[in-house]
Motif scaffolding. Structure first.
Motif, PDB file in Angstrom:
ATOM      1  N   THR A   1      61.890  18.673 -14.063  1.00  0.00           N
ATOM      2  CA  THR A   1      61.754  17.489 -13.161  1.00  0.00           C
ATOM      3  C   THR A   1      62.803  17.092 -12.520  1.00  0.00           C
ATOM      4  N   SER A   2      63.991  17.012 -13.128  1.00  0.00           N
ATOM      5  CA  SER A   2      65.396  16.717 -12.323  1.00  0.00           C
ATOM      6  C   SER A   2      65.806  17.673 -11.134  1.00  0.00           C
ATOM      7  N   THR A   3      65.475  18.903 -11.333  1.00  0.00           N
ATOM      8  CA  THR A   3      65.768  19.890 -10.532  1.00  0.00           C
ATOM      9  C   THR A   3      64.964  20.129  -9.179  1.00  0.00           C
ATOM     10  N   THR A   4      63.638  19.776  -9.644  1.00  0.00           N
ATOM     11  CA  THR A   4      62.548  20.092  -8.638  1.00  0.00           C
ATOM     12  C   THR A   4      62.236  19.047  -7.956  1.00  0.00           C
ATOM     13  N   THR A   5      62.730  17.810  -8.246  1.00  0.00           N
ATOM     14  CA  THR A   5      62.309  16.281  -7.710  1.00  0.00           C
ATOM     15  C   THR A   5      62.878  16.298  -6.206  1.00  0.00           C
ATOM     16  N   ALA A   6      62.316  15.706  -5.305  1.00  0.00           N
ATOM     17  CA  ALA A   6      62.735  15.611  -4.073  1.00  0.00           C
ATOM     18  C   ALA A   6      64.130  14.892  -3.980  1.00  0.00           C
ATOM     19  N   LEU A   7      65.131  15.316  -3.343  1.00  0.00           N
ATOM     20  CA  LEU A   7      66.338  14.598  -3.157  1.00  0.00           C
ATOM     21  C   LEU A   7      66.118  13.356  -2.341  1.00  0.00           C
ATOM     22  N   GLN A   8      66.950  12.248  -2.573  1.00  0.00           N
ATOM     23  CA  GLN A   8      66.770  11.283  -2.035  1.00  0.00           C
ATOM     24  C   GLN A   8      66.788  11.324  -0.395  1.00  0.00           C
ATOM     25  N   GLU A   9      67.775  12.510  -0.027  1.00  0.00           N
ATOM     26  CA  GLU A   9      67.633  12.516   1.401  1.00  0.00           C
ATOM     27  C   GLU A   9      66.363  12.836   2.109  1.00  0.00           C
ATOM     28  N   TYR A  10      65.340  13.409   1.121  1.00  0.00           N
ATOM     29  CA  TYR A  10      64.062  13.776   1.745  1.00  0.00           C
ATOM     30  C   TYR A  10      62.949  12.816   1.496  1.00  0.00           C
ATOM     31  N   ALA A  11      63.483  11.620   0.880  1.00  0.00           N
ATOM     32  CA  ALA A  11      62.362  10.562   0.430  1.00  0.00           C
ATOM     33  C   ALA A  11      63.148   9.236   0.913  1.00  0.00           C
ATOM     34  N   PRO A  12      63.505   9.072   2.156  1.00  0.00           N
ATOM     35  CA  PRO A  12      64.094   7.924   2.585  1.00  0.00           C
ATOM     36  C   PRO A  12      63.215   6.455   1.986  1.00  0.00           C
TER      37      PRO A  12
ATOM     38  N   SER B   1      72.966  17.979   7.764  1.00  0.00           N
ATOM     39  CA  SER B   1      73.223  17.407   6.569  1.00  0.00           C
ATOM     40  C   SER B   1      74.680  16.479   6.581  1.00  0.00           C
ATOM     41  N   VAL B   2      74.490  15.464   5.661  1.00  0.00           N
ATOM     42  CA  VAL B   2      75.827  14.765   5.425  1.00  0.00           C
ATOM     43  C   VAL B   2      76.698  15.332   5.526  1.00  0.00           C
ATOM     44  N   GLU B   3      77.068  16.374   4.346  1.00  0.00           N
ATOM     45  CA  GLU B   3      78.134  17.274   4.127  1.00  0.00           C
ATOM     46  C   GLU B   3      78.508  17.786   5.416  1.00  0.00           C
ATOM     47  N   ARG B   4      77.852  18.611   6.217  1.00  0.00           N
ATOM     48  CA  ARG B   4      78.236  19.255   7.467  1.00  0.00           C
ATOM     49  C   ARG B   4      78.774  18.439   8.391  1.00  0.00           C
ATOM     50  N   LEU B   5      78.270  17.075   8.581  1.00  0.00           N
ATOM     51  CA  LEU B   5      78.752  15.935   9.368  1.00  0.00           C
ATOM     52  C   LEU B   5      80.136  15.812   9.161  1.00  0.00           C
ATOM     53  N   ARG B   6      80.267  15.351   7.640  1.00  0.00           N
ATOM     54  CA  ARG B   6      81.543  14.719   7.430  1.00  0.00           C
ATOM     55  C   ARG B   6      82.715  15.870   7.371  1.00  0.00           C
ATOM     56  N   GLU B   7      82.246  17.113   7.278  1.00  0.00           N
ATOM     57  CA  GLU B   7      83.536  18.289   7.377  1.00  0.00           C
ATOM     58  C   GLU B   7      83.962  18.456   8.940  1.00  0.00           C
ATOM     59  N   ARG B   8      83.366  17.784   9.872  1.00  0.00           N
ATOM     60  CA  ARG B   8      83.911  17.725  11.320  1.00  0.00           C
ATOM     61  C   ARG B   8      84.986  16.738  11.532  1.00  0.00           C
ATOM     62  N   GLU B   9      85.999  17.268  12.140  1.00  0.00           N
ATOM     63  CA  GLU B   9      87.331  16.755  12.301  1.00  0.00           C
ATOM     64  C   GLU B   9      86.978  15.247  13.090  1.00  0.00           C
ATOM     65  N   ASP B  10      86.206  15.440  14.295  1.00  0.00           N
ATOM     66  CA  ASP B  10      86.010  14.476  14.783  1.00  0.00           C
ATOM     67  C   ASP B  10      85.229  13.041  14.189  1.00  0.00           C
ATOM     68  N   VAL B  11      84.425  13.457  13.393  1.00  0.00           N
ATOM     69  CA  VAL B  11      83.580  12.587  12.313  1.00  0.00           C
ATOM     70  C   VAL B  11      84.492  11.895  11.479  1.00  0.00           C
ATOM     71  N   GLN B  12      85.586  12.906  10.791  1.00  0.00           N
ATOM     72  CA  GLN B  12      86.555  12.343   9.524  1.00  0.00           C
ATOM     73  C   GLN B  12      87.373  11.231  10.348  1.00  0.00           C
ATOM     74  N   LYS B  13      87.979  11.487  11.770  1.00  0.00           N
ATOM     75  CA  LYS B  13      88.602  10.541  12.507  1.00  0.00           C
ATOM     76  C   LYS B  13      87.973   9.180  12.521  1.00  0.00           C
ATOM     77  N   TRP B  14      86.662   9.535  13.044  1.00  0.00           N
ATOM     78  CA  TRP B  14      85.954   8.074  13.300  1.00  0.00           C
ATOM     79  C   TRP B  14      85.499   7.361  12.034  1.00  0.00           C
ATOM     80  N   ALA B  15      85.382   7.929  10.967  1.00  0.00           N
ATOM     81  CA  ALA B  15      85.023   7.386   9.691  1.00  0.00           C
ATOM     82  C   ALA B  15      86.116   6.603   9.428  1.00  0.00           C
ATOM     83  N   GLY B  16      87.322   7.075   9.588  1.00  0.00           N
ATOM     84  CA  GLY B  16      88.881   6.513   8.962  1.00  0.00           C
ATOM     85  C   GLY B  16      89.084   5.238   9.844  1.00  0.00           C
TER      86      GLY B  16
END
Length: 282
Positions: free
Chosen positions: A174-185, A257-272
């Motif tokens: 159940t834990s591994t096959t339940t929709a992740l939070q990002e799929y069920a806003p 994905s959030v992970e891909r976005l946060r890997e961008r250098e420009d996004v990291q600078k913006w977030a900071g």
């Protein structure tokens, strides 16, 4: 040896197993019964009368000895409790490793994405798991697992292994096959922006695969249909920033994905920078 794809699932399985192990190994203090002297016995111990003043004002030596005794007992109890927790943790780790590494590869890498892309796999591990499926899952387990469960007092001699581990496997599936939070806003709301981490301003949800290009995404096979509802919770400023760094097609194809976005250098600078801004909405 676990692969990188299996490690998150192993931790999930261990968490599922831990609850059962701790419950079974819980140490319950034995109840002590006071022996009452027989009524009318000559050897019966008569209560000693203590004055009210003596009860309210213990001597300095008595108070000090009592305090020292309580302190020693508390330290001993804490040490025993800590030792029990460590023992339970080691037991769980050993059992989880023995059992998990004996499971079929498809079960060790089970995920929401996997069952969405494979109808047969989804049907096979659909809850509730039938007894035949449980027996099939557990049949490859080495005899050492049963011996360990028995030696730890977790599995009575008359208990059925599939019935004992059934709840653990069901929780794991159940834990591994339940929709992740990002799929069920609709089922959750993040407590902070997933880009800048600010938690004091209103949030909106950003479709990681923009709705305007859903038809193109499916036509070109960039993603499966079940992935189209992936979202991230962002503050308004970060939401606008994300749509400003790439087109809808680029967001859908590369930055989905959030992970891909946060890997961008420009996004990291913006977030900071954004994380230090303390503005609030009206």
């Amino acid at each position: 040896m676990l692969s990188d794809d299996e490690k998150p699932n192993y931790e999930t399985f261990r968490d599922c197993l831990e609850g059962l192990v701790i419950q079974k190994l819980a140490i319950r203090p034995a109840k002590t019964r006071r022996r009452r002297p027989a009524k009318g016995s000559k050897n019966a111990i008569k209560p000693v009368e203590v004055s009210k003043e003596a009860e309210e004002e213990p001597t300095g030596n008595d108070a000090a000895e009592l305090g020292e005794f309580v302190d020693v007992q508390l330290r001993r109890k804490h040490s025993e409790s800590e030792a029990n927790v460590n023992a339970d943790s080691l037991t769980t780790k050993y059992l989880a490793t023995e059992i998990f590494t004996s499971l079929a590869p498809e079960l060790r890498t089970l995920s929401y994405a996997a069952v969405q892309n494979d109808a047969a796999l989804r049907a096979k591990y659909e809850e509730p798991l039938p007894t035949s499926t449980l027996e099939s899952i557990l049949s490859p387990l080495p005899i050492s697992v049963v011996d360990s469960l028995s030696s730890y007092g977790l599995l009575p001699a008359t208990a059925d292994l599939s019935r004992f581990l059934g709840p653990v496997l069901s929780d794991y599936v159940t834990s591994t096959t339940t929709a992740l939070q990002e799929y069920a806003p609709q089922t959750r709301r993040a407590s902070a922006c997933e880009i800048c981490d600010r938690d004091w301003i209103p949030l909106t949800y950003h479709h990681l695969i923009p709705r305007a290009v859903h038809a193109k995404v499916l036509k070109r096979g960039w993603h499966e249909e079940w992935e189209l509802n992936k979202v991230a919770w962002l503050c308004r400023a970060c939401h606008s920033m994300v749509h400003g760094i790439a087109s809808n097609e680029e967001l859908a194809k590369e930055w989905f994905s959030v992970e891909r976005l946060r890997e961008r250098e420009d996004v990291q600078k913006w977030a900071g920078w954004a994380g230090r801004v303390r503005w609030k909405t009206r």
